[in-house]
Design a protein around this motif. Structure first.
Motif, PDB file in Angstrom:
ATOM      1  N   ALA A 161       0.821  -1.211   0.000  1.00 34.06           N
ATOM      2  CA  ALA A 161       0.000   0.000   0.000  1.00 34.06           C
ATOM      3  C   ALA A 161       0.855   1.262   0.000  1.00 34.06           C
ATOM      4  O   ALA A 161       0.328   2.376   0.071  1.00 34.06           O
ATOM      5  CB  ALA A 161      -0.927   0.001   1.209  1.00 34.06           C
ATOM      6  N   LYS A 162       2.183   1.118  -0.100  1.00 34.55           N
ATOM      7  CA  LYS A 162       3.072   2.262  -0.007  1.00 34.55           C
ATOM      8  C   LYS A 162       3.761   2.561  -1.345  1.00 34.55           C
ATOM      9  O   LYS A 162       4.092   1.651  -2.090  1.00 34.55           O
ATOM     10  CB  LYS A 162       4.169   2.012   1.050  1.00 34.55           C
ATOM     11  N   LYS A 163       3.977   3.844  -1.590  1.00 31.54           N
ATOM     12  CA  LYS A 163       4.790   4.270  -2.722  1.00 31.54           C
ATOM     13  C   LYS A 163       6.244   4.279  -2.251  1.00 31.54           C
ATOM     14  O   LYS A 163       6.648   5.113  -1.455  1.00 31.54           O
ATOM     15  CB  LYS A 163       4.365   5.661  -3.188  1.00 31.54           C
ATOM     16  N   VAL A 164       7.027   3.327  -2.748  1.00 31.49           N
ATOM     17  CA  VAL A 164       8.338   3.027  -2.187  1.00 31.49           C
ATOM     18  C   VAL A 164       9.454   3.287  -3.204  1.00 31.49           C
ATOM     19  O   VAL A 164       9.305   2.996  -4.388  1.00 31.49           O
ATOM     20  CB  VAL A 164       8.391   1.547  -1.730  1.00 31.49           C
ATOM     21  N   LEU A 165      10.578   3.807  -2.707  1.00 31.22           N
ATOM     22  CA  LEU A 165      11.820   3.877  -3.484  1.00 31.22           C
ATOM     23  C   LEU A 165      12.789   2.897  -2.846  1.00 31.22           C
ATOM     24  O   LEU A 165      13.079   2.986  -1.656  1.00 31.22           O
ATOM     25  CB  LEU A 165      12.411   5.284  -3.449  1.00 31.22           C
ATOM     26  N   LEU A 166      13.283   1.958  -3.652  1.00 34.15           N
ATOM     27  CA  LEU A 166      14.147   0.907  -3.118  1.00 34.15           C
ATOM     28  C   LEU A 166      15.358   0.722  -4.024  1.00 34.15           C
ATOM     29  O   LEU A 166      15.234   0.656  -5.244  1.00 34.15           O
ATOM     30  CB  LEU A 166      13.362  -0.405  -3.025  1.00 34.15           C
ATOM     31  N   VAL A 167      16.537   0.670  -3.407  1.00 31.20           N
ATOM     32  CA  VAL A 167      17.764   0.364  -4.130  1.00 31.20           C
ATOM     33  C   VAL A 167      18.311  -0.960  -3.612  1.00 31.20           C
ATOM     34  O   VAL A 167      18.560  -1.113  -2.412  1.00 31.20           O
ATOM     35  CB  VAL A 167      18.828   1.465  -3.947  1.00 31.20           C
ATOM     36  N   LEU A 168      18.479  -1.925  -4.516  1.00 28.50           N
ATOM     37  CA  LEU A 168      19.095  -3.211  -4.202  1.00 28.50           C
ATOM     38  C   LEU A 168      20.448  -3.219  -4.899  1.00 28.50           C
ATOM     39  O   LEU A 168      20.525  -3.342  -6.119  1.00 28.50           O
ATOM     40  CB  LEU A 168      18.216  -4.365  -4.688  1.00 28.50           C
ATOM     41  N   ASP A 169      21.505  -3.110  -4.119  1.00 33.74           N
ATOM     42  CA  ASP A 169      22.833  -2.877  -4.686  1.00 33.74           C
ATOM     43  C   ASP A 169      23.694  -4.140  -4.671  1.00 33.74           C
ATOM     44  O   ASP A 169      23.701  -4.898  -3.699  1.00 33.74           O
ATOM     45  CB  ASP A 169      23.532  -1.781  -3.881  1.00 33.74           C
ATOM     46  N   ASP A 170      24.418  -4.337  -5.776  1.00 32.63           N
ATOM     47  CA  ASP A 170      25.387  -5.422  -5.909  1.00 32.63           C
ATOM     48  C   ASP A 170      24.732  -6.791  -5.760  1.00 32.63           C
ATOM     49  O   ASP A 170      25.182  -7.652  -5.008  1.00 32.63           O
ATOM     50  CB  ASP A 170      26.517  -5.256  -4.892  1.00 32.63           C
ATOM     51  N   VAL A 171      23.667  -6.976  -6.525  1.00 35.22           N
ATOM     52  CA  VAL A 171      22.959  -8.262  -6.560  1.00 35.22           C
ATOM     53  C   VAL A 171      23.686  -9.205  -7.511  1.00 35.22           C
ATOM     54  O   VAL A 171      24.094  -8.800  -8.603  1.00 35.22           O
ATOM     55  CB  VAL A 171      21.504  -8.041  -7.025  1.00 35.22           C
ATOM     56  N   ASP A 172      23.860 -10.454  -7.120  1.00 37.05           N
ATOM     57  CA  ASP A 172      24.511 -11.399  -8.038  1.00 37.05           C
ATOM     58  C   ASP A 172      23.680 -12.662  -8.279  1.00 37.05           C
ATOM     59  O   ASP A 172      24.159 -13.607  -8.912  1.00 37.05           O
ATOM     60  CB  ASP A 172      25.915 -11.768  -7.551  1.00 37.05           C
ATOM     61  N   ASP A 173      22.429 -12.659  -7.793  1.00 39.65           N
ATOM     62  CA  ASP A 173      21.549 -13.806  -8.041  1.00 39.65           C
ATOM     63  C   ASP A 173      20.112 -13.330  -7.942  1.00 39.65           C
ATOM     64  O   ASP A 173      19.765 -12.550  -7.043  1.00 39.65           O
ATOM     65  CB  ASP A 173      21.807 -14.912  -7.008  1.00 39.65           C
ATOM     66  N   SER A 174      19.272 -13.791  -8.857  1.00 44.01           N
ATOM     67  CA  SER A 174      17.883 -13.331  -8.877  1.00 44.01           C
ATOM     68  C   SER A 174      17.114 -13.726  -7.616  1.00 44.01           C
ATOM     69  O   SER A 174      16.133 -13.076  -7.255  1.00 44.01           O
ATOM     70  CB  SER A 174      17.163 -13.870 -10.120  1.00 44.01           C
ATOM     71  N   CYS A 175      17.571 -14.780  -6.919  1.00 40.53           N
ATOM     72  CA  CYS A 175      16.876 -15.194  -5.692  1.00 40.53           C
ATOM     73  C   CYS A 175      16.961 -14.104  -4.624  1.00 40.53           C
ATOM     74  O   CYS A 175      16.091 -14.003  -3.750  1.00 40.53           O
ATOM     75  CB  CYS A 175      17.437 -16.507  -5.164  1.00 40.53           C
ATOM     76  N   GLN A 176      18.002 -13.285  -4.694  1.00 43.50           N
ATOM     77  CA  GLN A 176      18.161 -12.195  -3.726  1.00 43.50           C
ATOM     78  C   GLN A 176      17.088 -11.134  -3.934  1.00 43.50           C
ATOM     79  O   GLN A 176      16.525 -10.596  -2.969  1.00 43.50           O
ATOM     80  CB  GLN A 176      19.560 -11.598  -3.865  1.00 43.50           C
ATOM     81  N   VAL A 177      16.804 -10.833  -5.181  1.00 42.10           N
ATOM     82  CA  VAL A 177      15.734  -9.889  -5.485  1.00 42.10           C
ATOM     83  C   VAL A 177      14.392 -10.481  -5.086  1.00 42.10           C
ATOM     84  O   VAL A 177      13.528  -9.798  -4.513  1.00 42.10           O
ATOM     85  CB  VAL A 177      15.737  -9.520  -6.983  1.00 42.10           C
ATOM     86  N   ASP A 178      14.213 -11.767  -5.321  1.00 44.31           N
ATOM     87  CA  ASP A 178      12.961 -12.433  -4.994  1.00 44.31           C
ATOM     88  C   ASP A 178      12.661 -12.358  -3.496  1.00 44.31           C
ATOM     89  O   ASP A 178      11.505 -12.260  -3.095  1.00 44.31           O
ATOM     90  CB  ASP A 178      13.019 -13.902  -5.435  1.00 44.31           C
ATOM     91  N   ALA A 179      13.694 -12.374  -2.669  1.00 44.13           N
ATOM     92  CA  ALA A 179      13.505 -12.339  -1.222  1.00 44.13           C
ATOM     93  C   ALA A 179      13.202 -10.938  -0.702  1.00 44.13           C
ATOM     94  O   ALA A 179      12.653 -10.789   0.398  1.00 44.13           O
ATOM     95  CB  ALA A 179      14.750 -12.881  -0.521  1.00 44.13           C
ATOM     96  N   LEU A 180      13.553  -9.923  -1.490  1.00 44.71           N
ATOM     97  CA  LEU A 180      13.417  -8.545  -1.023  1.00 44.71           C
ATOM     98  C   LEU A 180      12.405  -7.718  -1.802  1.00 44.71           C
ATOM     99  O   LEU A 180      11.837  -6.757  -1.265  1.00 44.71           O
ATOM    100  CB  LEU A 180      14.787  -7.849  -1.101  1.00 44.71           C
ATOM    101  N   ALA A 181      12.183  -8.056  -3.043  1.00 42.09           N
ATOM    102  CA  ALA A 181      11.266  -7.307  -3.906  1.00 42.09           C
ATOM    103  C   ALA A 181      10.728  -8.262  -4.959  1.00 42.09           C
ATOM    104  O   ALA A 181      11.054  -8.147  -6.144  1.00 42.09           O
ATOM    105  CB  ALA A 181      11.972  -6.127  -4.549  1.00 42.09           C
ATOM    106  N   GLY A 182       9.901  -9.181  -4.524  1.00 44.88           N
ATOM    107  CA  GLY A 182       9.519 -10.318  -5.351  1.00 44.88           C
ATOM    108  C   GLY A 182       8.698 -10.032  -6.585  1.00 44.88           C
ATOM    109  O   GLY A 182       8.605 -10.873  -7.473  1.00 44.88           O
ATOM    110  N   GLY A 183       8.093  -8.879  -6.677  1.00 47.23           N
ATOM    111  CA  GLY A 183       7.292  -8.592  -7.863  1.00 47.23           C
ATOM    112  C   GLY A 183       6.576  -7.269  -7.731  1.00 47.23           C
ATOM    113  O   GLY A 183       6.560  -6.639  -6.661  1.00 47.23           O
TER     114      GLY A 183
END
Length: 369
Positions: free
Chosen positions: A290-312
């Motif tokens: 429900a929030k308008k969010v700005l998110l930076v995910l830095d130095d990711v080396d595997d898509s599973c990391q994004v899935d755990a933090l910003a899944g979709g």
């Protein structure tokens, strides 16, 4: 009035707000003052008590104790002798003055015409007025009217809320209270600003209600610095924001729950315990949607990391933006990003490397892409 401490040890206040109370106190100036406090900028805003019970010398003392001056010019500004004394004192102090032309034009301030003219006619006719002081007021207004500042009509087409955000962002920069202070070498090379504008252009082309943008480039080229600069530029436009750094390294050290907990603290303002990645995914998803969010995910080396933090996209409210920095383009593609959502940071910082380092980096980059 609330006492405050400036970010500079030399001054008590970061900024002194000069305004005519009858014009803007209960509207624009009050909103600006509250937003400045919210972001840790100490501002002096005189109170009704001060106006009734204290001498002008006390008010001028607060000017001397402030680092930056911000006169908010309204139609009735010149009606107030207090305001005119303030503006004269500001010019005499020879510090940074950032004028705000609220509902008047710079020329009205500079030349004392239109809305400023009647007030000065009255000051001129007043037999009790020191006309030398009136001339000093005119000179001070001419000086400040020629300065670059903010203009409600021109800068935001009359949108006061947007003008507040622009002013806060400028003052955060001036008092060095932006979320990230970039190293001087990143600024004088001129590389950051160009990259930020190119990434923002990419962002502007998105038709999605929630936008994922990838920043991809070889190790050491400046992806993190670019992400920090973008964050500084955009964070005021969002309800909540967070930057998570060195994600790949932290995953290697099995610190993924730490990243999820940081995200819940930053976005949800919660210290809720998380005992598994799946539990963290559920908490983050339901809390952020429900929030308008700005998110930076830095130095990711595997898509599973994004899935755990910003899944979709369904994890976030409309207008949210998620930046992902990585050396591996395949990570971004696995996360569902298209070519049009990927910014290739390929030249930034090469000027500060030696030729051997550049050649080695390019050889390594070519071998993995």
């Amino acid at each position: 009035m609330e006492e405050a401490s400036s970010s500079s040890g030399k001054f008590e206040f970061d900024v002194f707000l000069s305004f005519r109370g009858a014009d803007t106190r209960k509207g624009f100036t009050s909103h600006l003052y509250d937003r400045l406090k919210l972001h840790g900028i100490s501002a002096f805003m005189d109170s009704d008590v001060l106006q009734r019970g204290q001498e002008i010398n006390k008010l001028l003392d607060y000017i001397e104790r402030s680092m930056i001056f911000m006169p908010i010019f309204s139609k009735g500004y010149a009606e107030s002798r207090w305001c005119l004394k303030e503006i004269t004192m500001m010019v005499a102090c020879q510090r940074l003055i950032i004028p705000v032309f609220f509902d008047v034009e710079p020329a009205e301030v500079r030349d004392q015409i239109k809305h400023f003219a009647p007030a000065f006619e009255r000051h001129k006719r007043d037999a009790n007025m020191d006309q030398q002081e009136v001339r000093n007021w005119r000179r001070a207004l001419k000086t400040v009217g020629e300065l670059s500042g903010f203009h409600l009509k021109n800068d935001t087409i009359g949108d006061e809320a947007k003008l507040v955000l622009l002013i806060v962002k400028r003052l955060l920069s001036e008092v060095r209270k932006l979320p990230f202070l970039l190293p001087p070498e990143d600024l004088w090379l001129g590389g950051v600003d160009a990259h930020v504008e190119e990434v923002k252009e990419l962002l502007s082309k998105s038709c999605s209600t929630v936008t994922f943008i990838g920043i991809r480039g070889m190790k050491g080229i400046g992806k993190t610095t670019i992400a920090k600069a973008i964050y500084n530029d955009l964070f005021l436009d969002f309800e909540a924001s967070s930057c998570l750094f060195d994600i790949g390294e932290k995953y290697q050290r099995h610190r993924e729950l730490e990243l999820q907990r940081q995200l819940t603290r930053d976005i949800l303002k919660s210290d809720e315990r998380i005992y598994s990645v799946e539990e963290g995914r559920s908490i983050i998803k339901h809390g952020m949607k429900a929030k308008k969010v700005l998110l930076v995910l830095d130095d990711v080396d595997d898509s599973c990391q994004v899935d755990a933090l910003a899944g979709g996209s369904d994890w976030f409210g409309d207008g949210s933006v998620i930046f992902i920095t990585t050396t591996d383009k395949n990570v971004l593609l696995e996360c569902g990003l298209s070519e049009g959502q990927i910014y290739n940071a390929t030249v930034y910082r090469l000027l500060v490397w030696g030729l051997n380092e550049v050649k080695e980096a390019i050889d390594t980059w070519n071998s993995v892409t």
